[in-house]
Design a protein around this motif. Structure first.
Motif, PDB file in Angstrom:
ATOM      1  N   ARG A   1      54.465  79.460  47.990  1.00  0.00           N
ATOM      2  CA  ARG A   1      53.143  79.091  48.470  1.00  0.00           C
ATOM      3  C   ARG A   1      52.558  80.180  49.352  1.00  0.00           C
ATOM      4  NH1 ARG A   1      48.459  76.782  47.525  1.00  0.00           N
ATOM      5  NH2 ARG A   1      47.514  75.834  49.356  1.00  0.00           N
TER       6      ARG A   1
ATOM      7  N   VAL B   1      58.326  69.767  47.489  1.00  0.00           N
ATOM      8  CA  VAL B   1      57.155  70.636  47.546  1.00  0.00           C
ATOM      9  C   VAL B   1      57.268  71.655  46.444  1.00  0.00           C
ATOM     10  CG1 VAL B   1      55.980  72.366  48.908  1.00  0.00           C
ATOM     11  CG2 VAL B   1      56.880  70.359  50.000  1.00  0.00           C
TER      12      VAL B   1
ATOM     13  N   ILE C   1      47.937  70.138  56.946  1.00  0.00           N
ATOM     14  CA  ILE C   1      49.194  70.852  56.677  1.00  0.00           C
ATOM     15  C   ILE C   1      49.602  70.670  55.222  1.00  0.00           C
ATOM     16  CG2 ILE C   1      51.628  71.003  57.266  1.00  0.00           C
ATOM     17  CD1 ILE C   1      50.101  72.059  59.467  1.00  0.00           C
TER      18      ILE C   1
ATOM     19  N   THR D   1      54.851  74.026  44.497  1.00  0.00           N
ATOM     20  CA  THR D   1      53.454  74.428  44.484  1.00  0.00           C
ATOM     21  C   THR D   1      52.913  74.680  43.102  1.00  0.00           C
ATOM     22  OG1 THR D   1      54.187  76.682  44.801  1.00  0.00           O
ATOM     23  CG2 THR D   1      53.611  75.442  46.749  1.00  0.00           C
TER      24      THR D   1
ATOM     25  N   MET E   1      55.781  75.675  60.270  1.00  0.00           N
ATOM     26  CA  MET E   1      56.093  74.551  59.384  1.00  0.00           C
ATOM     27  C   MET E   1      57.270  73.734  59.875  1.00  0.00           C
ATOM     28  SD  MET E   1      54.163  74.051  56.977  1.00  0.00           S
ATOM     29  CE  MET E   1      52.870  74.774  56.058  1.00  0.00           C
TER      30      MET E   1
ATOM     31  N   LEU F   1      58.264  77.164  49.853  1.00  0.00           N
ATOM     32  CA  LEU F   1      57.286  77.600  50.844  1.00  0.00           C
ATOM     33  C   LEU F   1      56.963  79.072  50.667  1.00  0.00           C
ATOM     34  CD1 LEU F   1      58.440  75.632  53.999  1.00  0.00           C
ATOM     35  CD2 LEU F   1      56.291  75.415  52.788  1.00  0.00           C
TER      36      LEU F   1
ATOM     37  N   ILE G   1      47.604  72.975  53.236  1.00  0.00           N
ATOM     38  CA  ILE G   1      48.060  74.366  53.360  1.00  0.00           C
ATOM     39  C   ILE G   1      49.313  74.580  52.546  1.00  0.00           C
ATOM     40  CG2 ILE G   1      48.989  76.053  54.983  1.00  0.00           C
ATOM     41  CD1 ILE G   1      47.023  75.130  57.003  1.00  0.00           C
ATOM     42  N   CYS G   2      50.183  73.584  52.539  1.00  0.00           N
ATOM     43  CA  CYS G   2      51.412  73.707  51.750  1.00  0.00           C
ATOM     44  C   CYS G   2      51.137  73.581  50.273  1.00  0.00           C
ATOM     45  CB  CYS G   2      52.368  72.569  52.099  1.00  0.00           C
ATOM     46  SG  CYS G   2      53.323  72.872  53.529  1.00  0.00           S
ATOM     47  N   GLY G   3      49.985  73.104  49.946  1.00  0.00           N
ATOM     48  CA  GLY G   3      49.685  72.879  48.548  1.00  0.00           C
ATOM     49  C   GLY G   3      50.385  71.645  48.008  1.00  0.00           C
ATOM     50  N   HIS G   4      50.693  70.742  48.899  1.00  0.00           N
ATOM     51  CA  HIS G   4      51.511  69.596  48.515  1.00  0.00           C
ATOM     52  C   HIS G   4      50.659  68.336  48.542  1.00  0.00           C
ATOM     53  CE1 HIS G   4      54.362  66.363  49.968  1.00  0.00           C
ATOM     54  NE2 HIS G   4      54.755  66.635  48.753  1.00  0.00           N
TER      55      HIS G   4
END
Lengths: 203, 767
Positions: free
Chosen positions: A15, A191, B501, A193, A76, A12, B504-507
Motif C-alpha cells: 500500500r 488487509v 485510517i 490492497t 499504523m 502495508l 489510507i490503508c486502502g482497506h
C-alpha cells in the motif's frame, strides 16, 4: 511495531508503494490525493498525524515533510487491537499510547495542554461538513465540553482561577469510560490492497 | 376483621396483602363462574327478559304486573371485559405487592413469584371446581407478546447490537440449530425421529421474555446483555422455520434431501422477508410522522399501529413476526424521534414500558395457571432426560461456538462471559405456546409436561441463582453512563479517524461501509423522512441539545425539590475563558430555540427560590450570571437604554453623570450610570472599529467596576452627541425586571480622558 505479522507488513508495504508511486517516501500531497478521504471532516488532522514527529516516540517535536515506510508503520502501529494474550499491563500501555495519539491530534501547538481555542478548533473541524449549523454550535459544544472537563477534574475553583487547558492526565480521566484499547483499532487481518479496486475487501 | 386490629406501622403491606388475597379469590370466582353459574344465569336472565316482554302482554293481561326492577344483576353482559380487567388488576397488584415486600424481591426474581401466584390462582380455581383458563396461544402470540418485543426493539441499543451482530447471529442461528438437532437426536427412541426433532425445535429456543425478566434485575454489562438478548430475539426465525418444517413432516413421515434444501431456503425467506416487511412499515411510519406537526396528540398511535401491523403482516405469511417487529422499531426510531414532540416521545416510552410490563406479568401468571389446568402426562425419564439434555447442549454449544467466534472477534469472550451466556439461556412462554399449538394429542401432553418442567427449571433454578453467581464471579456490571459530551465528541472523532485510517490503508472495513451508509442516510433518506431543518442536523448537535434540555430540566426539578445537584463544582465559564483581547466576542451565539428554552427555564426557576439560583450559578452553564446571558435580555436592555436616552437626559440626570466633553464636532460623551442591580458583562466589539490600543479589560466578577453606558455611534442625533470612544467598550446590562434587587453599588465614575479620537491608551479607565 514488532507486533505486526509478516503478512501484514507485506500488505502495508504494498500500500505504501502504491501511495508513494513507488518512491521511498510519501509526502502530504500523496495522502491528500486519496479520493476516499475527501469526504472526511478531519482529513487535515489525520494527515497531519502521520507527519507529526511526536507520534514516532523518539521524543522529537515538529513535523516531517516526508515520511518513509518505517515512520508510516510506526503510526499504523497505534491501531493494533489487543489479543487474548495481552496482559493487563500491556493493555494499560496500549491505552495510554492510543490516548496520547489522540491528544497529539488536538494539541497542535505542542504545549502539553489542549487549550480552549484548540478544542474549539477540533470541534469545528468535526462539524466542518455540516455547514452553517455546525459552525454556530461548535463553539457552544466545545465550551460545554471544556467546562465538563474542568468540573470533573478540578471541581472547586475559585472565581479567579483559570483553567489553563486539558492536560494529558485530565484527558485520560474523561475518556476512561471509552476503553480505548478495544475501540481504537482497525482490522489488519486481511488487509489486501489489491482487492481495493474491485470493491469489497476480503475481511 | 383482622384489618382493623393491625398496627399502624405494618398496616401498609398487610393491607396490600389482604387486598391481594381478596382479589385472588374474586378472580377465581369470576373464572370459575363460567361453569358453575351458567345455569343460574339463565334463570336470572329470563326474568329480566320476561319483564321486558311483559309490557307487551301487560296491556292485554288483566291484572298481573311485575314490579319494575330497580336493581338487577346482569353479569353475563359484562363478563368478558370484567374478567379481563380483573386478571390485569390482579397481575398489577401482585407486581405492586412484590416491591413493597423488600426481602423477597431481593432473593427471588419477579418472574418466579408471578408463576407462583399463577399456581395459587390455578389451584384455587380448581378447588372451587371451575375450569382454569389455559394460556391461549392466540392470546399469547397476538396480544401479549408484541408489546414486549416492540419495547425491546424500539429501545434496542444500536451501537453494541451492530458491533456484535456477527456473534449474535452465530449464536442465534447455529446455536439454535445445534440445540434442536442435539436434543431431538438424543431423544430418539422415545418416539419417532421427526416428533423428537419437532420437540427439539420447540424446546431449543432461548426465550426473550424470560431473558428480559431475569437479566433486567441483575444489571450485567452491556456486551453480555446484548449477546443473550439479541440471540433470544433473532432465533425466532430459526424456530419458526424448524417448527413448521417438522410439523409438516411429522405427518408425512419422511424427509428427503429436497425437503431439507427447501428448509434452508425457507429460513432465508422467513428471516429476510420478516426484516423487509418490518423495514417497509418502519419507513411508512417515519414518513407519516413527518406530517404530524399539527396533530401531536395522535403521534404515539402511529408508532404503535405501524409496528403492530408489521407484526401481523409478517404472521400472515408465516414470516418471522418478531424480526419484523424489531426491524420496524429500529428503522422507525431515528426519524420519528426527530419529528415528534418531546411529549409524544415520553408518551411512547411510557406506554411501551407499561404495556410490556403488564404483558410480562400476565404471561407468567398464566404460565402458572396453565400448569395447574393442563392435562399432564408425567413420564419421569422423558422429563429428566429433557432437562439434562437442554443444559448439556446449551453448554456445549456455547463453548464450541465461542471457540470459533473468538477467532474473528477483537474483544474476545472470556470463560466468565461464556458461562453467563450459557447460563442465561432461559426457556419461557414461547416454547409453551408452540407446544400448546400442537394437534397430536398423546404426544402433546407428554411434550407439554416436559416443556413446562424445563421452563420451571430454567426460570426458578437458573433465574434465582444467576444473581449470586454474577456476584461470585465478579462479572462486570453495567456502567453508569452520564452522557458525557466529551465522550460523544470523541466517539464521533474516532469514527472519522478510523474511517480515514482505513481509507489510507486502502482497506474497506467496517468503518468505511458504516461511513458510506451514514452519508447515504444523510443525503437521501433523512431529507424525505425528517421534517424541516432538523434533517441536516449532525448527530453531535442533537446530542448536545438533548443534554442541555436534560440539564435544564434537572436544574428546574432540583431547584423546586430543594436538592443540590450531584456535581457541585465551582467551575464556571469564566474559569476557562481566557481574557484575551477585546476583539473577541464573548457571547456565544445561540440559536433561537435555545433562547426559548433558556428563557422558559429561567422564568420557571426564577419564580421559585431565588437564593438557590445564586449557588447554582457557579457551575451550571445555563444561567451563570457572569458570563452567558441570553441575547434576549441584551436586546431588551438595549431597548431600555435607548428609551432612557430618548428621554430628555435632564429627567434622569440623577442617575447619570454626564461628563462634559471638550469642544469638538461630535464630542464624545461617556455616561456613567449607577447600576442598581447586579451586572452582567458582555464583551462586544461589533460596533466600531478598533484601533490598536487596548485598554485593560474589566474583570467580569468585580461588582465595583464601573459600568459605562456607551451609546451606539449610530445615533449621533441624540442629545449630547454621543459618540463612542475608540477604546474598549463595555456594555453593561441593565438588569431584567425580574432580577434580584441588590444594594446600590457605588460605581467609580470616570472622566473622559480627552477629546482626541486617536488610539491613546487610557489608564484611568475601568479597572
Amino acid at each position: 511495531m514488532s507486533d505486526f505479522s509478516v503478512e501484514q507488513i507485506k500488505n502495508l508495504h504494498k500500500r505504501f508503494e502504491q501511495l508513494s508511486g513507488n518512491e521511498e517516501t510519501i509526502s502530504r500531497e500523496n495522502l491528500e490525493n486519496i479520493p476516499a478521504l475527501a469526504n472526511n471532516p478531519i482529513r487535515r488532522q489525520i494527515i497531519g498525524a502521520f507527519f507529526d514527529k511526536r507520534n514516532q516516540h523518539q521524543n522529537e517535536v515538529g513535523s516531517f515533510e516526508e515520511i518513509g515506510f518505517e515512520q508510516f508503520l510506526m503510526v499504523m502501529s497505534h491501531f493494533r487491537p489487543p489479543t487474548l494474550k495481552t496482559t493487563e499491563e500491556e493493555r494499560e500501555t496500549m491505552r495510554k499510547e492510543k490516548l496520547r495519539f489522540l491528544f497529539n491530534m488536538h494539541d497542535t501547538d505542542n504545549d502539553g495542554t489542549i487549550t480552549l481555542e484548540e478544542y474549539r478548533k477540533a470541534v469545528e473541524e468535526l462539524l466542518s461538513k455540516s455547514g452553517a449549523i455546525g459552525q454556530e454550535a461548535a463553539k457552544a459544544i466545545a465550551d460545554a465540553a471544556m467546562l465538563e472537563v474542568a468540573s470533573t477534574n478540578v471541581p472547586h475553583m475559585a472565581p479567579d482561577d483559570f483553567y489553563e487547558g486539558i492536560t494529558f492526565e485530565h484527558f485520560e480521566q474523561i475518556l476512561k469510560g471509552l476503553e480505548m484499547e478495544s475501540r481504537m483499532h482497525i482490522r489488519f487481518l486481511d488487509v489486501d490492497t489489491t482487492t481495493m479496486h474491485c470493491g469489497r475487501s476480503t475481511s | 376483621m383482622a384489618v382493623l386490629r393491625l398496627t399502624r406501622s405494618s398496616s401498609g403491606p398487610r393491607l396490600t396483602e389482604f387486598i391481594c388475597v381478596l382479589l385472588l379469590v374474586l378472580v377465581s370466582v369470576a373464572s370459575a363462574s363460567r361453569d358453575v353459574v351458567p345455569g343460574s344465569n339463565e334463570t336470572w336472565g329470563n326474568p329480566a327478559r320476561a319483564t321486558q316482554d311483559d309490557p307487551h302482554h301487560q296491556t292485554n293481561s288483566t291484572g298481573h304486573k311485575k314490579a319494575f326492577p330497580v336493581l338487577s344483576f346482569h353479569y353475563e353482559e359484562v363478563k368478558k371485559p370484567l374478567e379481563i380487567s380483573l386478571w390485569i388488576l390482579l397481575a398489577l397488584l401482585m407486581k405492586l405487592g412484590f416491591h413493597i415486600i423488600p426481602r423477597v424481591s431481593n432473593v427471588v426474581p419477579e418472574s418466579c413469584l408471578l408463576i407462583f401466584v399463577g399456581l395459587l390462582v390455578g389451584g384455587i380455581i380448581k378447588a372451587i371446581g371451575g375450569e382454569a383458563p389455559g394460556l391461549d396461544a392466540k392470546l399469547f402470540f397476538y396480544y401479549l407478546l408484541p408489546p414486549i418485543i416492540l419495547d425491546a426493539g424500539y429501545f434496542l441499543p444500536i451501537r453494541p447490537f451492530t458491533e456484535n451482530l456477527g456473534t449474535i447471529l452465530v449464536f442465534a442461528v447455529v446455536g439454535t440449530l445445534w440445540n434442536a438437532f442435539f436434543i431431538g437426536g438424543m431423544m430418539y427412541g422415545v418416539v419417532d425421529l421427526l416428533s423428537c426433532l419437532l420437540f427439539g425445535s420447540i424446546i431449543s429456543a432461548v426465550d426473550p421474555v424470560a431473558v428480559l425478566a431475569v437479566f433486567e434485575e441483575i444489571h450485567i454489562n452491556e456486551l453480555l446483555h446484548i449477546l443473550v438478548f439479541g440471540e433470544s430475539l433473532l432465533n425466532d426465525a430459526v424456530t419458526v422455520v424448524l417448527y413448521h418444517l417438522f410439523k409438516e413432516f411429522a405427518h408425512a413421515g419422511t424427509v428427503t434431501v429436497a425437503d431439507a434444501f427447501l428448509g434452508v431456503v425457507c429460513f432465508f425467506v422467513v428471516s429476510l422477508g420478516g426484516i423487509m416487511v418490518g423495514a417497509i412499515y418502519g419507513i411508512l411510519g417515519a414518513f407519516t410522522s413527518r406530517f404530524t406537526a399539527h396533530t401531536r396528540v395522535i403521534e404515539p398511535l402511529f408508532v404503535f399501529l405501524y409496528s403492530y401491523m408489521a407484526y401481523l403482516s409478517a404472521e400472515v405469511f408465516h414470516l418471522s413476526g418478531i424480526m419484523s417487529l424489531i426491524a420496524c422499531g429500529v428503522v422507525m426510531r431515528p426519524y420519528v424521534e426527530a419529528n415528534i414532540s418531546h411529549k409524544s416521545y415520553t408518551t411512547i416510552k411510557y406506554f411501551l414500558k407499561m404495556w410490556s410490563s403488564v404483558s410480562e406479568t400476565l404471561i407468567f401468571i398464566f404460565l402458572g395457571v396453565s400448569t395447574v389446568a393442563g392435562p399432564h402426562a408425567w413420564n419421569w425419564t422423558f422429563v429428566i432426560v429433557t432437562v439434562i439434555l437442554c443444559l448439556v447442549s446449551r453448554v456445549l454449544g456455547v463453548i464450541g461456538l465461542t471457540y470459533i467466534i473468538n477467532k474473528f472477534r477483537i474483544v474476545k469472550l472470556t470463560k466468565k462471559d461464556q458461562f453467563i451466556v450459557a447460563y442465561g439461556g432461559l426457556r419461557g412462554a414461547i416454547a409453551f405456546s408452540l407446544g400448546f399449538l400442537l394437534t397430536d394429542s398423546d404426544m402433546k401432553n407428554l411434550f407439554l409436561t416436559a416443556i413446562i418442567t424445563v421452563i420451571f427449571f430454567t426460570v426458578f433454578v437458573q433465574g434465582m441463582t444467576i444473581r449470586p453467581l454474577v456476584e461470585l464471579l465478579a462479572v462486570k456490571k453495567k456502567k453508569e453512563s452520564k452522557g458525557s459530551i466529551n465522550e460523544e465528541i470523541h466517539t464521533q472523532f474516532l469514527d472519522h479517524l478510523l474511517t480515514g485510517i482505513e481509507d489510507i490503508c486502502g482497506h474497506y472495513g467496517h468503518h468505511h461501509w458504516k461511513d458510506k451508509l451514514n452519508r447515504f442516510n444523510k443525503a437521501y433518506v433523512k431529507r424525505w423522512l425528517i421534517r424541516g431543518e432538523r434533517s441536516t442536523e449532525p448527530q453531535l448537535i442533537s446530542f448536545y441539545n438533548k443534554m442541555e434540555m436534560k440539564q435544564a430540566m434537572m436544574l428546574v426539578e432540583s431547584g423546586s425539590a430543594a436538592k443540590l445537584p450531584t456535581i457541585v463544582s465551582s467551575v464556571s465559564m469564566q474559569n476557562i475563558q481566557t481574557k484575551g483581547p477585546a476583539r473577541r466576542r464573548a457571547i456565544p451565539s445561540i440559536s433561537k430555540s435555545r433562547e426559548e428554552e433558556i428563557r422558559k427555564i429561567l422564568r420557571a426557576n426564577l419564580q421559585k427560590t431565588r437564593q438557590r439560583l445564586r449557588s447554582y450559578s457557579r457551575h451550571d452553564l445555563l444561567i451563570d450570571p457572569f458570563e452567558d446571558v441570553s441575547e434576549v435580555r441584551f436586546r431588551k436592555q438595549r431597548v431600555e437604554m435607548e428609551r432612557r436616552v430618548s428621554f430628555n437626559s435632564d429627567c434622569d440626570m440623577s442617575h447619570y453623570l454626564t461628563v462634559p466633553a471638550k469642544s469638538q464636532e461630535t464630542p464624545p460623551v461617556r455616561k456613567v450610570c449607577f447600576e442598581s442591580e447586579h451586572q452582567i458583562y458582555t464583551y462586544d466589539d461589533s460596533e466600531s472599529p478598533r484601533g490598536s490600543a487596548q485598554a485593560s479589560r474589566p474583570h467580569p466578577s468585580s461588582p465595583d467596576a464601573v459600568s459605562l453606558l456607551d451609546e451606539s455611534p449610530q445615533r449621533p442625533s441624540q442629545r449630547g452627541a454621543l459618540r463612542t470612544r475608540g477604546d474598549a467598550e463595555v456594555r453593561a446590562k441593565a438588569p431584567d425586571d425580574k432580577e434580584e434587587q441588590d444594594q446600590l453599588k457605588l460605581s467609580r465614575c470616570l472622566s473622559d480622558p480627552g477629546p482626541k479620537k486617536d488610539e491613546e491608551e487610557d489608564g484611568s479607565f475601568l479597572s
